[in-house]
Design a protein around this motif. Structure first.
Motif, PDB file in Angstrom:
ATOM      1  N   GLN A 168       0.828  -1.202   0.000  1.00  0.00           N
ATOM      2  CA  GLN A 168       0.000   0.000   0.000  1.00  0.00           C
ATOM      3  C   GLN A 168       0.865   1.256   0.000  1.00  0.00           C
ATOM      4  O   GLN A 168       0.517   2.256  -0.623  1.00  0.00           O
ATOM      5  CB  GLN A 168      -0.890  -0.016   1.247  1.00  0.00           C
ATOM      6  N   ASP A 169       1.999   1.178   0.697  1.00  0.00           N
ATOM      7  CA  ASP A 169       2.910   2.326   0.727  1.00  0.00           C
ATOM      8  C   ASP A 169       3.768   2.418  -0.519  1.00  0.00           C
ATOM      9  O   ASP A 169       4.682   3.247  -0.587  1.00  0.00           O
ATOM     10  CB  ASP A 169       3.820   2.242   1.971  1.00  0.00           C
ATOM     11  N   GLY A 170       3.519   1.530  -1.490  1.00  0.00           N
ATOM     12  CA  GLY A 170       4.224   1.625  -2.763  1.00  0.00           C
ATOM     13  C   GLY A 170       5.606   1.005  -2.786  1.00  0.00           C
ATOM     14  O   GLY A 170       6.423   1.329  -3.651  1.00  0.00           O
ATOM     15  N   HIS A 171       5.908   0.135  -1.830  1.00  0.00           N
ATOM     16  CA  HIS A 171       7.200  -0.544  -1.866  1.00  0.00           C
ATOM     17  C   HIS A 171       7.186  -1.644  -2.921  1.00  0.00           C
ATOM     18  O   HIS A 171       6.134  -2.113  -3.333  1.00  0.00           O
ATOM     19  CB  HIS A 171       7.532  -1.127  -0.500  1.00  0.00           C
ATOM     20  N   GLY A 172       8.375  -2.086  -3.332  1.00  0.00           N
ATOM     21  CA  GLY A 172       8.486  -3.084  -4.389  1.00  0.00           C
ATOM     22  C   GLY A 172       8.076  -4.457  -3.899  1.00  0.00           C
ATOM     23  O   GLY A 172       8.008  -4.716  -2.698  1.00  0.00           O
ATOM     24  N   LEU A 173       7.827  -5.342  -4.874  1.00  0.00           N
ATOM     25  CA  LEU A 173       7.378  -6.695  -4.539  1.00  0.00           C
ATOM     26  C   LEU A 173       8.473  -7.462  -3.793  1.00  0.00           C
ATOM     27  O   LEU A 173       8.199  -8.134  -2.796  1.00  0.00           O
ATOM     28  CB  LEU A 173       6.976  -7.435  -5.817  1.00  0.00           C
ATOM     29  N   ALA A 174       9.734  -7.338  -4.277  1.00  0.00           N
ATOM     30  CA  ALA A 174      10.831  -8.109  -3.684  1.00  0.00           C
ATOM     31  C   ALA A 174      10.981  -7.754  -2.209  1.00  0.00           C
ATOM     32  O   ALA A 174      11.030  -8.636  -1.345  1.00  0.00           O
ATOM     33  CB  ALA A 174      12.126  -7.839  -4.434  1.00  0.00           C
ATOM     34  N   LEU A 175      11.015  -6.450  -1.929  1.00  0.00           N
ATOM     35  CA  LEU A 175      11.164  -6.009  -0.536  1.00  0.00           C
ATOM     36  C   LEU A 175      10.005  -6.531   0.318  1.00  0.00           C
ATOM     37  O   LEU A 175      10.203  -7.014   1.438  1.00  0.00           O
ATOM     38  CB  LEU A 175      11.205  -4.479  -0.481  1.00  0.00           C
ATOM     39  N   THR A 176       8.805  -6.466  -0.245  1.00  0.00           N
ATOM     40  CA  THR A 176       7.610  -6.905   0.477  1.00  0.00           C
ATOM     41  C   THR A 176       7.726  -8.374   0.871  1.00  0.00           C
ATOM     42  O   THR A 176       7.478  -8.743   2.022  1.00  0.00           O
ATOM     43  CB  THR A 176       6.368  -6.713  -0.408  1.00  0.00           C
TER      44      THR A 176
END
Lengths: 313, 328
Positions: B88-96
């Motif tokens: 939701q905060d717009g972080h990347g998929l990998a980091l998530t």
């Protein structure tokens, strides 16, 4: 664990201070179940907001999902001599002793949302809740009009044995009995969960294939899960299969606007006005109706877009 | 006398269930192609069962060390909540994904610390996180169901690669790597040794506490992965209901799969079959149209049936009965 007695002490101190500070304001104690869902949060906010608007002194106690917390809260309300106690009981049984304490202190108790089982109905003044039966009937009537009383239905039930699941199921079955063309061909429980609705709908789609024309879900979460299963099967929810559900959470109303859901019947959590309207007569010891229901509305393609902006939950 | 494989009974139960379904509804085993991917009930069982399979994989190792992890359901909810908040905060998929599995590792480390280093009973130690973890998950999402609108994220649970469902493939990869790691090295033996007799294994020079901690960390990581799949499956993080009762399903899968609750022996393949068995059972209830109020009963009957067949005492008794008949 040591901090809890300290916190409790602080809590009582703050209550004691506010009790001395108050003038002859109407004092209300509200024992809420907890904060387990968006519905519940909207319910709490309505009670708090409306109390502030009317200038009531609302003492709010979050039961955190435990009856013993709620019982403790009621005892503290009695000790503080509030004018009225409002209780949203987390379970149905075991309330008699504490309600008797309230009666001895001469404090009327209003039950909201859920009712209790007791041998002595006089232990509470009245019950204000949602009419689950009426919700199911509204859904069925809307559906019968929409499809001209024709079509095969699959039902996604809520948690077996829960009051909303029982009532919504019974009401729907009663209402469609008038239309011989409407038939429930399968019914399983999705446990009020999105994942449950999706899983059951996947199984239904494989079992009945294109025979399914209508999905009736006991809540929006299951309907939204079912819509996803329908999409994954290569069909269009809302068009190829008609979806009707209950609760009217904001996401579901949005889905109605988007055409993925056809209709959702409101299960209105905004109890504040209705509950506080009854408090005046109650304090003046006037008779009040033992049972009353919050008014629910129905949203479909004709009115969903107009209300989406003001949905509070 | 030939030693029978402990996989025999769960496998027999699984096949019997499939046959039962096929008799009542021949379409049950049918797999067709839809939009270029496989479509049918067996595919559903694999996809829906993959989450329990993953949680049960971690649970297998914890149980093999003589412990138990009740917190996996809550960890599933936490991992899902982490995914929702970060995306939701717009972080990347990998980091998530790393953060979600990381949350699981953190939870597992906490369990490991309590059990292996501080000597708290596993059932109590993990009960703490089971209760508190759901609160943490709710806190993360502020008590709301958060919708996840990310196509690549959803692909993890509902996507197809070369027509095959991705989620079961990912879980199968986890199983294969776990198998290689445990059985091609001495690690599996260490785990069994610690579960069998912790004191003896320590005297033999094993770092028993470290091995136990590792088992809990691995279990937490698996639960974190299952949390990702759970949230991706419904495109939403439901902190209140996600992973509910999953610990029980996972423990069931492990036990039915032939891993002893007393520790000291584990069967990874058995766990996979056990997890598939429980999912097939659920699907069977839908397929046969068993009313939901009654559905737990046949489930319980099958579970007790498999458990009895696995018990040595019952099989000995049954064999005795058969023997007496032959003698007569």
């Amino acid at each position: 664990m040591k901090s809890i007695p300290c916190l409790r002490l602080l809590f009582f101190l703050s209550l004691a201070v506010s009790a001395f500070a108050g003038d002859r304001q109407v004092k209300i104690g509200f024992a809420q179940t907890g904060a387990e869902s968006a519905w519940r949060t909207a319910n709490t906010n309505s009670m708090k907001g409306e109390a502030a608007k009317r200038g009531f002194d609302l003492k709010f106690a979050d039961g955190q999902g435990k009856q013993e917390n709620q019982i403790r809260a009621i005892r503290s309300f009695v000790a503080q001599r509030v004018d009225v106690i409002v209780l949203a009981p987390i379970v149905e049984t075991g309330w008699d002793p504490v309600l008797r304490e309230a009666r001895r202190a001469g404090i009327p108790v209003i039950l909201t949302d859920r009712t209790i089982q007791t041998a002595d109905e006089s232990l509470y003044a009245c019950f204000i809740g949602s009419d689950f039966y009426e919700e199911g009937r509204m859904a069925a009537d809307w559906l019968a009009r929409k499809v001209n009383g024709q079509g095969a239905i699959v039902e996604l039930q809520g948690t077996p044995g829960s009051a909303p699941a029982n009532e919504r199921r019974r009401a729907f079955a009663d209402a469609i009995a008038k239309h011989p063309g409407l038939k429930i061909i399968d019914s399983q429980s999705g446990d009020f969960r999105r994942a449950g609705g999706k899983e059951v709908m996947e199984a239904f789609l494989k079992k009945h294939g294109r025979a399914i024309r209508i999905v009736y879900a006991h809540n929006d979460d299951m309907a939204l899960g079912a819509a996803q299963a329908i999409e994954e099967a290569g069909l269009k929810p809302g068009t190829d299969i008609i979806l009707v559900s209950i609760d009217a959470i904001r996401e579901a109303v949005q889905a109605v606007v988007d055409g993925r859901l056809n209709c959702t019947v409101e299960c209105n959590p905004l109890f504040g006005p209705k509950v506080y309207d009854i408090i005046g007569p109650l304090i003046r010891k006037e008779p009040v109706p033992k049972k009353s229901y919050n008014k629910d509305e129905l949203f479909d393609a004709t009115n969903a877009a107009a209300v989406i902006a003001q949905r509070e939950y | 006398m030939k030693v029978r494989s402990p996989l025999l009974w769960p496998l027999a139960g699984f096949v019997a269930l499939l046959l039962l379904n096929a008799v009542f509804n021949p379409a049950f085993l049918k797999i067709t192609l839809l939009d270029g991917h496989l479509y049918g009930v067996p595919v559903d069982i694999l996809v829906q069962g993959s989450r329990t399979m993953l949680v049960a994989l971690g649970m297998t190792l914890v149980i093999a060390t003589g412990g138990i992890d009740l917190s996996v359901g809550s960890v599933v909810a936490i991992a899902g909540a982490v995914c929702a908040v970060l995306l939701q905060d717009g972080h990347g998929l990998a980091l998530t994904l790393v953060a979600a599995v990381g949350a699981g590792v953190l939870a597992g480390s906490a369990n490991g610390l309590l059990v292996a280093r501080l000597g708290v009973q596993p059932i109590v130690a993990t009960l703490i996180l089971m209760v508190a973890g759901r609160g943490v998950a709710q806190l993360l999402v502020d008590g709301q169901v958060i919708i996840i609108a990310s196509a690549p994220f959803e692909f993890l649970a509902n996507g197809f690669v070369l027509g095959l469902p991705l989620a079961p493939l990912l879980v199968a990869a986890a199983y294969v790597s776990a198998h290689l790691l445990l059985r091609r090295t001495a690690l599996g033996l260490f785990v069994e040794a610690v579960g069998d007799n912790e004191q003896a294994s320590r005297f033999a020079g094993l770092a028993a506490a470290r091995i136990k901690t590792l088992a809990y960390v691995f279990c937490g990581a698996c639960a974190g992965g299952a949390g990702i799949l759970t949230a991706a499956n419904i495109r939403a993080a439901d902190a209140y209901r996600a992973g509910e009762n999953m610990e029980l399903d996972a423990i069931f899968a492990v036990v039915v799969g032939g891993t002893a609750l007393t520790g000291g022996r584990f069967l990874i393949l058995g766990t996979a079959i056990g997890a598939l068995l429980i999912q097939t059972l659920t699907t069977t209830m839908y397929n046969l149209g068993v009313p939901p109020a009654v559905a737990p009963v046949p489930k319980a009957l099958l579970i007790i049936g498999v458990a009895l067949l696995q018990s040595e005492r019952t099989t000995r008794w049954l064999r005795g009965l058969a023997g007496r008949k032959e003698a007569a």
